[in-house]
Scaffold this motif. Structure first.
Motif, PDB file in Angstrom:
ATOM      1  N   THR A 363     -25.191  56.686  75.448  1.00 40.89           N
ATOM      2  CA  THR A 363     -24.309  56.163  76.478  1.00 40.89           C
ATOM      3  C   THR A 363     -23.649  54.890  75.953  1.00 40.89           C
ATOM      4  O   THR A 363     -23.982  54.396  74.858  1.00 40.89           O
ATOM      5  N   SER A 364     -22.722  54.342  76.747  1.00 34.32           N
ATOM      6  CA  SER A 364     -22.071  53.093  76.342  1.00 34.32           C
ATOM      7  C   SER A 364     -23.072  51.948  76.237  1.00 34.32           C
ATOM      8  O   SER A 364     -22.846  50.980  75.518  1.00 34.32           O
ATOM      9  N   ALA A 365     -24.211  52.083  76.917  1.00 33.31           N
ATOM     10  CA  ALA A 365     -25.256  51.058  76.857  1.00 33.31           C
ATOM     11  C   ALA A 365     -26.234  51.303  75.713  1.00 33.31           C
ATOM     12  O   ALA A 365     -27.177  50.528  75.526  1.00 33.31           O
ATOM     13  N   GLY A 366     -26.032  52.388  74.957  1.00 31.61           N
ATOM     14  CA  GLY A 366     -26.894  52.665  73.809  1.00 31.61           C
ATOM     15  C   GLY A 366     -28.087  53.545  74.105  1.00 31.61           C
ATOM     16  O   GLY A 366     -28.939  53.759  73.241  1.00 31.61           O
ATOM     17  N   THR A 367     -28.181  54.096  75.321  1.00 29.01           N
ATOM     18  CA  THR A 367     -29.297  54.973  75.671  1.00 29.01           C
ATOM     19  C   THR A 367     -29.051  56.370  75.116  1.00 29.01           C
ATOM     20  O   THR A 367     -27.974  56.938  75.325  1.00 29.01           O
ATOM     21  N   PRO A 368     -30.032  56.953  74.405  1.00 35.20           N
ATOM     22  CA  PRO A 368     -29.830  58.293  73.844  1.00 35.20           C
ATOM     23  C   PRO A 368     -29.576  59.328  74.939  1.00 35.20           C
ATOM     24  O   PRO A 368     -30.187  59.284  76.018  1.00 35.20           O
ATOM     25  N   LEU A 369     -28.688  60.277  74.650  1.00 27.68           N
ATOM     26  CA  LEU A 369     -28.407  61.382  75.567  1.00 27.68           C
ATOM     27  C   LEU A 369     -29.292  62.563  75.191  1.00 27.68           C
ATOM     28  O   LEU A 369     -29.310  62.993  74.027  1.00 27.68           O
ATOM     29  N   THR A 370     -30.018  63.062  76.162  1.00 27.83           N
ATOM     30  CA  THR A 370     -30.946  64.166  75.924  1.00 27.83           C
ATOM     31  C   THR A 370     -30.817  65.210  77.024  1.00 27.83           C
ATOM     32  O   THR A 370     -30.332  64.934  78.122  1.00 27.83           O
ATOM     33  N   VAL A 371     -31.294  66.420  76.707  1.00 24.52           N
ATOM     34  CA  VAL A 371     -31.503  67.409  77.755  1.00 24.52           C
ATOM     35  C   VAL A 371     -32.537  66.826  78.725  1.00 24.52           C
ATOM     36  O   VAL A 371     -33.556  66.274  78.302  1.00 24.52           O
ATOM     37  N   GLN A 372     -32.273  66.962  80.024  1.00 26.56           N
ATOM     38  CA  GLN A 372     -33.164  66.395  81.024  1.00 26.56           C
ATOM     39  C   GLN A 372     -34.206  67.427  81.470  1.00 26.56           C
ATOM     40  O   GLN A 372     -33.992  68.637  81.398  1.00 26.56           O
ATOM     41  N   ALA A 373     -35.348  66.932  81.903  1.00 18.92           N
ATOM     42  CA  ALA A 373     -36.447  67.792  82.313  1.00 18.92           C
ATOM     43  C   ALA A 373     -36.025  68.726  83.433  1.00 18.92           C
ATOM     44  O   ALA A 373     -35.178  68.394  84.266  1.00 18.92           O
ATOM     45  N   ASP A 374     -36.611  69.909  83.455  1.00 20.40           N
ATOM     46  CA  ASP A 374     -36.261  70.900  84.452  1.00 20.40           C
ATOM     47  C   ASP A 374     -36.614  70.405  85.853  1.00 20.40           C
ATOM     48  O   ASP A 374     -37.659  69.783  86.067  1.00 20.40           O
ATOM     49  N   GLY A 375     -35.737  70.697  86.796  1.00 18.51           N
ATOM     50  CA  GLY A 375     -35.956  70.276  88.161  1.00 18.51           C
ATOM     51  C   GLY A 375     -35.426  68.900  88.482  1.00 18.51           C
ATOM     52  O   GLY A 375     -35.504  68.457  89.637  1.00 18.51           O
ATOM     53  N   TYR A 376     -34.879  68.217  87.492  1.00 12.73           N
ATOM     54  CA  TYR A 376     -34.323  66.878  87.682  1.00 12.73           C
ATOM     55  C   TYR A 376     -32.806  66.921  87.487  1.00 12.73           C
ATOM     56  O   TYR A 376     -32.289  67.796  86.793  1.00 12.73           O
ATOM     57  N   PRO A 377     -32.090  65.973  88.111  1.00 12.49           N
ATOM     58  CA  PRO A 377     -30.629  65.969  87.966  1.00 12.49           C
ATOM     59  C   PRO A 377     -30.215  65.850  86.504  1.00 12.49           C
ATOM     60  O   PRO A 377     -30.743  65.022  85.764  1.00 12.49           O
ATOM     61  N   GLN A 378     -29.268  66.673  86.098  1.00 13.99           N
ATOM     62  CA  GLN A 378     -28.754  66.631  84.730  1.00 13.99           C
ATOM     63  C   GLN A 378     -27.569  65.675  84.612  1.00 13.99           C
ATOM     64  O   GLN A 378     -27.220  65.250  83.514  1.00 13.99           O
ATOM     65  N   VAL A 379     -26.953  65.359  85.752  1.00 18.87           N
ATOM     66  CA  VAL A 379     -25.823  64.428  85.779  1.00 18.87           C
ATOM     67  C   VAL A 379     -26.019  63.438  86.916  1.00 18.87           C
ATOM     68  O   VAL A 379     -26.769  63.678  87.873  1.00 18.87           O
ATOM     69  N   ILE A 380     -25.350  62.314  86.799  1.00 17.55           N
ATOM     70  CA  ILE A 380     -25.330  61.294  87.841  1.00 17.55           C
ATOM     71  C   ILE A 380     -23.900  61.200  88.373  1.00 17.55           C
ATOM     72  O   ILE A 380     -22.948  61.126  87.586  1.00 17.55           O
ATOM     73  N   VAL A 381     -23.766  61.201  89.701  1.00 17.66           N
ATOM     74  CA  VAL A 381     -22.454  61.114  90.318  1.00 17.66           C
ATOM     75  C   VAL A 381     -22.175  59.656  90.680  1.00 17.66           C
ATOM     76  O   VAL A 381     -22.932  59.032  91.426  1.00 17.66           O
ATOM     77  N   GLY A 382     -21.133  59.088  90.099  1.00 13.92           N
ATOM     78  CA  GLY A 382     -20.784  57.693  90.347  1.00 13.92           C
ATOM     79  C   GLY A 382     -20.063  57.504  91.668  1.00 13.92           C
ATOM     80  O   GLY A 382     -19.782  58.454  92.408  1.00 13.92           O
ATOM     81  N   GLU A 383     -19.755  56.247  91.977  1.00 12.75           N
ATOM     82  CA  GLU A 383     -19.089  55.915  93.241  1.00 12.75           C
ATOM     83  C   GLU A 383     -17.726  56.580  93.350  1.00 12.75           C
ATOM     84  O   GLU A 383     -17.270  56.905  94.451  1.00 12.75           O
ATOM     85  N   ASN A 384     -17.060  56.797  92.234  1.00  9.08           N
ATOM     86  CA  ASN A 384     -15.743  57.429  92.240  1.00  9.08           C
ATOM     87  C   ASN A 384     -15.813  58.954  92.133  1.00  9.08           C
ATOM     88  O   ASN A 384     -14.784  59.618  91.979  1.00  9.08           O
ATOM     89  N   GLY A 385     -17.039  59.479  92.192  1.00 15.02           N
ATOM     90  CA  GLY A 385     -17.208  60.917  92.069  1.00 15.02           C
ATOM     91  C   GLY A 385     -17.289  61.412  90.647  1.00 15.02           C
ATOM     92  O   GLY A 385     -17.397  62.625  90.412  1.00 15.02           O
TER      93      GLY A 385
END
Length: 458
Positions: A363-385
């Motif tokens: 991410t822009s903050a330097g956090t690695p992007l990974t496949v997310q665990a099953d049953g958990y949100p794969q994306v985050i919806v921001g304030e602007n959608g």
């Protein structure tokens, strides 16, 4: 990691040897589907994509599987400073070649500790190793380790896995250990007499022990080595249990007094050398480049060699579907190539996003992007959608020691791809605990598969 995820993982995992054995919902589900094939289907159950009970199927449950092409990538060098473990070993095999791990550490003294007086009599000096992990073949045979005095200091800087420092050719302490079935040990080696007399003399009268800085000017630190050909490695805990133990007494004493010089509160790092001559991985010369090395691919901890998966088969698969529900999707790797029970494999493997750069995407903050665990949100919806990849619940391929394979559910991830919430990325499979051992796995690249169960109404 959140408490909810920890509870979820605790439910899914049971401890086995030095790795985890998974009670796999993947295998339970696919076992049930296989049973349905035997009970309900008039067709060949081995046929990929066959529907259950052709001609009268009201559920429309379909099973498909496909392979993900695999290559290997040598990652750029990575920071191994202050990992709390010295990785020490000499390993060799036909795929990775020779891998040598050396642990480097400063030493620590308490300048306020009582030093021996001029009339103190030396009893003995030992170097103690707090061995917290053992990895290797033929552990009933003696394995040799040596401790050398550095000839240059460890600086207040970052050290990487391919860094090294110079040290004296002759060790000041060494010895052999027969581990047998032990996975940890506290070992002590006698110190060579000339070194013992020198350091004890300085302890009594020298300025070298006046304070920590003076001591480190005299004694920059240690390099801990293994013996070539032993085909084993250990993890040595940095701390109060690893270091020099000096025993002395005075005339008339009935017991010895102990003075400690330890690796506690000391900067340390691990260096790795790799000679892949004559192996399939000998062509892997440049970092961040994907190489086709033949039928086998592998992961080697501390070396930074990882598996890259081409996920483009997802496009060909998902483009053929509409109006379906994914009941279960899993990524499975293995069975892996045989290893002795005493040879470590990674306990779990993270699934990082990558692209043609062959680097871990962040991410822009330097956090690695990974496949997310099953049953958990794969994306985050921001304030602007806007939708951005989630990073809070990384998935991991978990090792099953009985089946000798890795698996993880990726149903939620595939659903996000299918709905267009995520853009497909290639994957790097990387040992989550890669800096604290020389563990490895080798697998045939036709044994890396995605298995899918989905349903559709007629």
């Amino acid at each position: 990691m959140t408490s909810a995820l920890k509870q979820n993982q605790k439910h899914r995992l049971t401890k086995s040897y030095s790795i985890f054995t998974r009670i796999s919902p993947v295998k339970l589900a696919f076992g049930a589907i296989a049973s349905l094939f035997l009970i309900s289907s008039c067709s060949d159950p081995a046929t990929v994509g066959i529907e259950l009970a052709p001609g009268n199927n009201q559920i429309g449950v379909v099973f498909e599987e496909f392979e993900l092409p695999a290559q290997v990538v040598l990652l750029d060098s990575f920071n191994t400073t202050n990992q709390s473990v010295l990785v020490v070993g000499e390993e060799e095999d036909d795929f990775f070649g020779k891998t040598s791990g050396t642990g480097y550490s400063r030493m620590y003294i308490n300048s306020s500790a009582t030093r021996p007086d001029i009339d103190a009599i030396l009893d003995s000096i030992y170097f103690s190793l707090n061995i917290i992990s053992v990895d290797g073949a033929d552990l009933d045979e003696p394995k040799y380790f040596s401790i050398h005095k550095l000839t240059e200091p460890i600086l207040d800087t970052l050290y990487y896995n391919f860094d090294e420092l110079s040290y004296e050719a002759n060790p000041f302490s060494s010895g052999e250990i027969v581990f047998g079935e032990a996975t940890d040990s506290l070992a002590s080696f006698q110190v060579e007499e000339p070194f013992a007399e020198e350091i004890f003399s300085k302890m009594k009268t020298g300025v070298e022990f006046n304070d920590l800085f003076s001591f480190r000017d005299y004694f920059p630190g240690i390099a801990l080595k293994a013996r070539e050909g032993d085909n084993s490695s250990i993890g040595v805990g940095v701390g109060s249990s690893t270091g020099l133990k000096i025993y002395y007494h005075y005339e008339g004493d009935t017991t010895s007094t102990l003075y400690n010089i330890t690796t506690a509160s000391s900067r340390s790092f691990n260096g790795v050398k790799s000679d892949r001559s004559g192996t399939p991985t000998s062509i892997v010369t440049d970092t961040k480049t994907a190489y086709d090395v033949g039928p086998l691919v592998g992961i080697k901890s501390n070396l930074g060699m990882v598996i890259k998966l081409d996920t483009s088969p997802f496009d060909a698969f998902l483009d053929t579907l509409s109006g379906v529900t994914f009941n279960q999707v899993s990524l499975e790797l293995g069975e892996i190539e045989p290893r002795a029970e005493t040879e470590l494999v990674p306990a779990n493997i993270s699934i990082y996003f990558t692209d043609s750069s062959n680097e871990i995407l962040t991410t822009s903050a330097g956090t690695p992007l990974t496949v997310q665990a099953d049953g958990y949100p794969q994306v985050i919806v921001g304030e602007n959608g806007d939708e951005t990849p989630n990073t809070s619940y990384p998935a991991a391929l978990i090792y099953d020691s009985e089946a000798r394979d890795y698996s993880e559910l990726i149903t939620s991830h595939v659903n996000a791809l299918f709905r267009g919430n995520l853009t497909r990325k290639d994957w790097l499979l990387y040992n989550s605990d890669s800096k604290k051992s020389l563990s490895q796995l080798i697998v045939n690249n036709n044994k890396i598969k995605v298995k899918v169960i989905y349903s559709r109404s007629r």
